[in-house]
Design an enzyme around this catalytic site. Structure first.
Site, short mmCIF file in Angstrom:
data_model
loop_
_atom_site.label_atom_id
_atom_site.label_comp_id
_atom_site.label_asym_id
_atom_site.label_seq_id
_atom_site.Cartn_x
_atom_site.Cartn_y
_atom_site.Cartn_z
N ASP A 1 33.38 35.36 31.82
CA ASP A 1 33.12 34.29 30.86
C ASP A 1 31.63 33.98 30.87
O ASP A 1 30.84 34.73 30.32
CB ASP A 1 33.98 33.07 31.20
CG ASP A 1 34.16 32.12 30.02
OD1 ASP A 1 33.24 31.99 29.21
OD2 ASP A 1 35.22 31.47 29.92
N ASN B 1 29.88 30.12 20.73
CA ASN B 1 30.47 29.98 22.06
C ASN B 1 29.47 29.64 23.15
O ASN B 1 29.65 28.70 23.91
CB ASN B 1 31.22 31.27 22.40
CG ASN B 1 31.95 31.22 23.71
OD1 ASN B 1 31.35 31.36 24.77
ND2 ASN B 1 33.26 31.01 23.64
N GLU C 1 33.86 23.54 30.29
CA GLU C 1 32.94 24.62 29.92
C GLU C 1 31.50 24.09 29.85
O GLU C 1 31.26 22.88 29.93
CB GLU C 1 33.32 25.19 28.54
CG GLU C 1 33.97 26.56 28.57
CD GLU C 1 32.98 27.68 28.81
OE1 GLU C 1 31.79 27.41 29.10
OE2 GLU C 1 33.39 28.85 28.70
N ASN D 1 30.86 36.52 24.58
CA ASN D 1 31.02 35.23 25.25
C ASN D 1 29.72 34.82 25.91
O ASN D 1 28.74 34.60 25.24
CB ASN D 1 32.20 35.32 26.22
CG ASN D 1 32.80 33.99 26.58
OD1 ASN D 1 32.07 33.03 26.83
ND2 ASN D 1 34.11 33.90 26.62
#
Length: 300
Positions: free
Chosen positions: A227, A122, A35, A180
């Site tokens: 995402d 996040n 990520e 997100n």
């Protein structure tokens, strides 16, 4: 798998001019869930997260080497590089947003709202006024896989802004399932925010004083859920999805896709011209040069 043939799927004729390298490179593989890629132009390196392994990794453009940048890393997820070249990180496990200073120390930018601990920050972006905007879903407290299992103290999953003057953490949106990825339009008049639970991407108008208006659904994901999200300098919106990157015109039309062999979590534009895509997809880091440039924001 060192490389594979690049595949752009054209859904709208306006996307036909978008192209790039014939081959997409796999720069590294071996993570559990990658990520948050963040590009450092001065050092020509990329920092990215391997969340379940609780580490940040660093890919060096000059050597091609990948090594551990930080471990443990607070189960860090998304990152950004601020206008002074400092790393700003969302630490899911530590339930905070931090900034790494030039001397390597960390400054906590946000860890509570109204006295209650955040869930698990996040993804994060910086506005040219110095404010920090981040999303706070529950992924890091849902289990011990990406953080530490815990009950939410806040009781909801929201979007927040850290004031650049007094450091106050203010909630700017409170009607998300799981907020997100987020990104500003090139002129910072709009903020795009993913709601992964709802499988769509929303668009807000940014008002004076750091408030948001609107919040209509801009696009719905047709392959899993969205995402990470980024914009190019033409205002096109690129969103990570289960089959690759989806590209939308500012009018909301799905222009096309860049297909990848793994579920894409997040990505960024890097390189000296902001036309090198770095893509975190499940266990692998992919890259290709494209003929579009990432958005250049005020103050850069």
């Amino acid at each position: 798998m060192d490389r594979f043939r690049t595949r752009f799927e054209v859904r709208d004729e306006r996307f036909r001019r978008v192209n790039g390298d014939e081959w997409t490179e796999c720069l590294w593989t071996g993570g559990r869930w990658l990520e948050g890629p963040a590009w450092f132009p001065a050092g020509r390196y990329l920092v990215f997260s391997d969340i379940p392994n609780d580490r940040l990794l660093r890919w060096d453009e000059t050597t091609g080497a990948v090594g551990v940048f930080r471990q443990p890393a607070g189960y860090a997820n998304g990152h950004t590089v601020d206008r002074r070249g400092r790393l700003v990180s969302c630490e899911q496990g530590a339930r905070r947003v931090t900034r790494t200073e030039a001397d390597g120390t960390d400054t906590v930018l946000a860890e509570r709202w109204r006295g209650k601990r955040l869930n698990s920050p996040n993804d994060v972006v910086e506005h040219s006024d110095g404010s920090i905007w981040f999303t706070d879903p529950s992924y890091g407290i849902d289990s011990d896989y990406e953080g530490h299992r815990a009950e939410s103290e806040i009781g909801g999953n929201h979007v927040y802004r850290v004031d650049p003057h007094d450091g106050a953490v203010r909630r700017v949106a409170d009607d998300f399932g799981q907020p997100n990825g987020l990104a500003f339009s090139p002129d910072e008049s709009l903020l795009y925010v993913v709601d992964t639970r709802a499988k769509h991407l929303r668009r807000f108008a940014v008002a004076e004083g750091g408030t948001l208006r609107g919040g209509e659904v801009f696009a719905t994901c047709e392959a899993g859920s969205f995402d990470g999200v980024r914009l190019d300098d033409a205002g096109r919106v690129w969103a990570a999805a289960h089959d690759g990157l989806h590209c939308f015109d500012p009018d909301g039309t799905l222009l096309g896709k860049l297909h990848l062999p793994e579920v894409v979590a997040n990505f960024t534009f890097g390189g000296p011209k902001r036309n090198q895509l770095y893509i975190c997809a499940s266990s692998s880091l992919f890259s290709l040069r494209v003929n579009v440039n990432g958005a250049r924001y005020p103050g850069w």
